[in-house]
Design a protein around this motif. Structure first.
Motif, PDB file in Angstrom:
ATOM      1  N   SER A 138       1.061  -1.086   0.006  1.00 51.45           N
ATOM      2  CA  SER A 138      -0.020  -0.014  -0.107  1.00 51.45           C
ATOM      3  C   SER A 138       1.080   1.168  -0.026  1.00 51.45           C
ATOM      4  N   CYS A 139       0.341   2.546  -0.153  1.00 51.54           N
ATOM      5  CA  CYS A 139       0.944   3.741  -0.082  1.00 51.54           C
ATOM      6  C   CYS A 139       1.807   3.666   1.325  1.00 51.54           C
ATOM      7  N   LYS A 140       1.064   3.373   2.161  1.00 51.78           N
ATOM      8  CA  LYS A 140       1.306   3.552   3.557  1.00 51.78           C
ATOM      9  C   LYS A 140       2.908   2.743   3.822  1.00 51.78           C
ATOM     10  N   LYS A 141       2.959   1.429   3.318  1.00 54.71           N
ATOM     11  CA  LYS A 141       4.157   0.425   3.306  1.00 54.71           C
ATOM     12  C   LYS A 141       5.292   0.957   2.503  1.00 54.71           C
ATOM     13  N   LEU A 142       4.799   1.681   1.534  1.00 48.15           N
ATOM     14  CA  LEU A 142       5.836   2.275   0.639  1.00 48.15           C
ATOM     15  C   LEU A 142       6.478   3.240   1.166  1.00 48.15           C
ATOM     16  N   GLU A 143       5.549   3.966   1.934  1.00 52.62           N
ATOM     17  CA  GLU A 143       6.183   5.362   2.528  1.00 52.62           C
ATOM     18  C   GLU A 143       7.317   4.889   3.724  1.00 52.62           C
ATOM     19  N   GLU A 144       6.869   3.658   4.238  1.00 51.97           N
ATOM     20  CA  GLU A 144       7.628   3.269   5.292  1.00 51.97           C
ATOM     21  C   GLU A 144       8.955   2.787   4.729  1.00 51.97           C
ATOM     22  N   LEU A 145       8.910   2.186   3.795  1.00 50.83           N
ATOM     23  CA  LEU A 145       9.897   1.337   2.941  1.00 50.83           C
ATOM     24  C   LEU A 145      10.950   2.438   2.542  1.00 50.83           C
ATOM     25  N   LEU A 146      10.511   3.614   1.830  1.00 51.07           N
ATOM     26  CA  LEU A 146      11.276   4.610   1.233  1.00 51.07           C
ATOM     27  C   LEU A 146      12.033   5.499   2.307  1.00 51.07           C
ATOM     28  N   ALA A 147      11.490   5.354   3.375  1.00 44.60           N
ATOM     29  CA  ALA A 147      12.036   6.082   4.403  1.00 44.60           C
ATOM     30  C   ALA A 147      13.545   5.650   4.813  1.00 44.60           C
ATOM     31  N   PRO A 203     -10.159  -3.176 -14.451  1.00 40.69           N
ATOM     32  CA  PRO A 203     -11.023  -2.095 -14.351  1.00 40.69           C
ATOM     33  C   PRO A 203     -11.856  -2.201 -13.281  1.00 40.69           C
ATOM     34  N   ILE A 204     -12.247  -3.304 -12.565  1.00 37.25           N
ATOM     35  CA  ILE A 204     -12.957  -3.208 -11.308  1.00 37.25           C
ATOM     36  C   ILE A 204     -12.145  -3.096 -10.217  1.00 37.25           C
ATOM     37  N   TRP A 205     -10.864  -2.910 -10.070  1.00 37.75           N
ATOM     38  CA  TRP A 205     -10.138  -2.437  -9.040  1.00 37.75           C
ATOM     39  C   TRP A 205      -8.840  -1.571  -9.724  1.00 37.75           C
ATOM     40  N   GLN A 206      -9.110  -0.291  -9.837  1.00 40.15           N
ATOM     41  CA  GLN A 206      -8.369   0.447 -10.713  1.00 40.15           C
ATOM     42  C   GLN A 206      -7.222   1.119 -10.056  1.00 40.15           C
ATOM     43  N   GLN A 207      -7.137   0.929  -8.628  1.00 37.18           N
ATOM     44  CA  GLN A 207      -6.055   1.608  -7.751  1.00 37.18           C
ATOM     45  C   GLN A 207      -5.476   2.986  -8.017  1.00 37.18           C
ATOM     46  N   LYS A 208      -6.405   3.905  -8.190  1.00 37.70           N
ATOM     47  CA  LYS A 208      -6.054   4.982  -8.800  1.00 37.70           C
ATOM     48  C   LYS A 208      -5.083   5.873  -7.554  1.00 37.70           C
ATOM     49  N   GLN A 227     -16.041   0.159  -8.141  1.00 38.70           N
ATOM     50  CA  GLN A 227     -14.734  -0.635  -7.594  1.00 38.70           C
ATOM     51  C   GLN A 227     -15.197  -1.592  -6.361  1.00 38.70           C
ATOM     52  N   LYS A 228     -14.264  -2.752  -6.772  1.00 39.56           N
ATOM     53  CA  LYS A 228     -14.171  -3.775  -5.587  1.00 39.56           C
ATOM     54  C   LYS A 228     -13.002  -4.545  -5.816  1.00 39.56           C
ATOM     55  N   LYS A 229     -12.306  -4.358  -4.275  1.00 40.77           N
ATOM     56  CA  LYS A 229     -10.941  -5.273  -4.381  1.00 40.77           C
ATOM     57  C   LYS A 229     -11.406  -6.800  -4.155  1.00 40.77           C
ATOM     58  N   GLY A 230     -10.395  -7.541  -4.759  1.00 42.66           N
ATOM     59  CA  GLY A 230     -10.710  -8.939  -5.051  1.00 42.66           C
ATOM     60  C   GLY A 230      -9.976  -9.804  -3.953  1.00 42.66           C
ATOM     61  N   VAL A 231      -8.603  -9.317  -3.951  1.00 44.12           N
ATOM     62  CA  VAL A 231      -7.581 -10.218  -3.114  1.00 44.12           C
ATOM     63  C   VAL A 231      -7.621  -9.628  -1.798  1.00 44.12           C
ATOM     64  N   GLU A 275      -5.981  -5.005   8.896  1.00 47.10           N
ATOM     65  CA  GLU A 275      -5.537  -3.761   8.823  1.00 47.10           C
ATOM     66  C   GLU A 275      -4.664  -3.497   7.324  1.00 47.10           C
ATOM     67  N   ILE A 276      -4.011  -4.605   6.694  1.00 49.04           N
ATOM     68  CA  ILE A 276      -3.204  -4.512   5.483  1.00 49.04           C
ATOM     69  C   ILE A 276      -4.511  -4.268   4.469  1.00 49.04           C
ATOM     70  N   ASP A 277      -5.620  -5.271   4.592  1.00 44.21           N
ATOM     71  CA  ASP A 277      -6.819  -5.002   3.681  1.00 44.21           C
ATOM     72  C   ASP A 277      -7.260  -3.321   3.828  1.00 44.21           C
ATOM     73  N   ALA A 278      -7.388  -2.697   4.469  1.00 39.93           N
ATOM     74  CA  ALA A 278      -8.060  -1.642   4.847  1.00 39.93           C
ATOM     75  C   ALA A 278      -6.996  -0.338   4.078  1.00 39.93           C
ATOM     76  N   GLU A 279      -5.693  -0.866   3.992  1.00 32.95           N
ATOM     77  CA  GLU A 279      -4.719   0.199   3.485  1.00 32.95           C
ATOM     78  C   GLU A 279      -4.915   0.427   2.044  1.00 32.95           C
ATOM     79  N   ILE A 280      -4.912   1.656   1.640  1.00 33.11           N
ATOM     80  CA  ILE A 280      -4.816   1.817   0.029  1.00 33.11           C
ATOM     81  C   ILE A 280      -3.509   1.999  -0.473  1.00 33.11           C
TER      82      ILE A 280
END
Length: 319
Positions: free
Chosen positions: A170-179, A194-199, A296-300, A314-319
């Protein structure tokens, strides 16, 4: 049909270009060695040069056999023509286990290096985990991202891989990694269609120079976690009909136009070729608009795969 030339793109900190369509080798249930090997050879004949595997898929060995066979048969002139991605499994996601895990994958693949090595999941699993869903909460552990990434960087510095990245971050995990990262991740491989576009994630990754690679581009129909929400989507079906294409081709073309790469899986010869036949036409502005408006609907969801534990929710709720 001839061999399709698949375009290649530069991806961040990776030392080489990556074909924009890769063939996935995760099968549910897993294919036997001969079936998988034959499908990979067929894909090479159809023009695929990027193959996506993972220790967890059990497909590294058949992919390795198929590469050796393709070289013997002269389907490819050298190993360098292929782009191979594999992934660090969560049971090995500890600093001192990562280089050995990477070497084990290389041994399975009969290769001296891979082109992309990804952290498969943003969690660590204890060695007791033998099946999914996981039986006990204490078997699921947070990832020590700083030390894990240091070992991923070591894999690249040792020449075991040309590029390193992540999957399902997620953006949050990437932020932590890039630090703390010295080498930023080249790729984030995530569910996208198209049903989970990850904008939001796409905007974040674009800003950080991280390339997005889309798995389940067709919704992973006929798997435990997927369904026909992409292939059976009315809007995609209507566009496909009016263009003389399949819904799958419309979905893949849409992804390509978003500037992401795609990992698509089919062991069916005709669909395998259809899936790369997306480069000589494009969607109209009106068609793209209709796709952009799809609900939109997340599948995994980790809660479904690993279990409904707090860390997964928690992970599923992160974008």
């Amino acid at each position: 049909m001839g061999v399709t030339q698949i375009p290649e793109i530069s991806v961040g900190s990776c030392d080489r270009t990556m074909p924009v369509i890769g063939m996935g080798t995760s099968a549910d249930p897993p294919a036997d060695l001969e079936t998988a090997k034959a499908a990979i050879l067929e894909a090479i004949g159809a023009g695929y040069r990027h193959f996506d595997t993972a220790f967890a898929y059990g497909s590294e060995k058949p992919l390795g056999e198929a590469i050796a066979e393709a070289l013997r048969l002269g389907l490819v002139k050298s190993r360098d023509e292929l782009f191979i991605t594999t992934k660090l499994w969560s049971s090995f996601a500890e600093k001192d286990m990562i280089v050995p895990a990477m070497k084990m994958s290389l041994s399975n693949l009969q290769l001296e290096y891979v082109d992309m090595y990804l952290i498969h999941w943003p969690v660590r699993l204890s060695k007791e985990v033998k099946k999914m869903p996981v039986e006990k909460r204490e078997y699921i552990l947070p990832l020590d991202l700083k030390s894990v990434w240091e070992a991923m960087e070591e894999c690249k510095n040792l020449g075991l891989t040309k590029g390193i990245g992540v999957s399902n971050f997620s953006c949050k995990k990437l932020e932590e990694l890039l630090a703390t990262a010295k080498i930023p991740p080249a790729v984030n491989q995530v569910e996208m269609n198209p049903i989970w576009q990850q904008k939001q994630l796409r905007e974040y990754c674009n800003a950080k120079g991280i390339h997005i690679s889309a798995y389940s581009p067709l919704g992973a129909n006929n798997t435990k976690w997927g369904d026909n929400r992409v292939i059976g989507c009315n809007v995609l079906e209507e566009i496909a009909k009016s263009r003389g294409k399949t819904s799958a081709q419309v979905s893949l073309r849409w992804l390509y136009e978003q500037g992401v790469s795609i990992v698509t899986k089919s062991y069916n010869k005709q669909r395998m070729r259809e899936n790369v036949d997306i480069f000589d036409w494009s969607l109209t502005e009106e068609e793209s608009k209709r796709i952009a408006q799809l609900p939109q609907k997340k599948g995994v969801l980790y809660a479904n795969i690993i279990g409904p534990y707090d860390i997964c929710l928690e992970i599923d709720a992160e974008i």
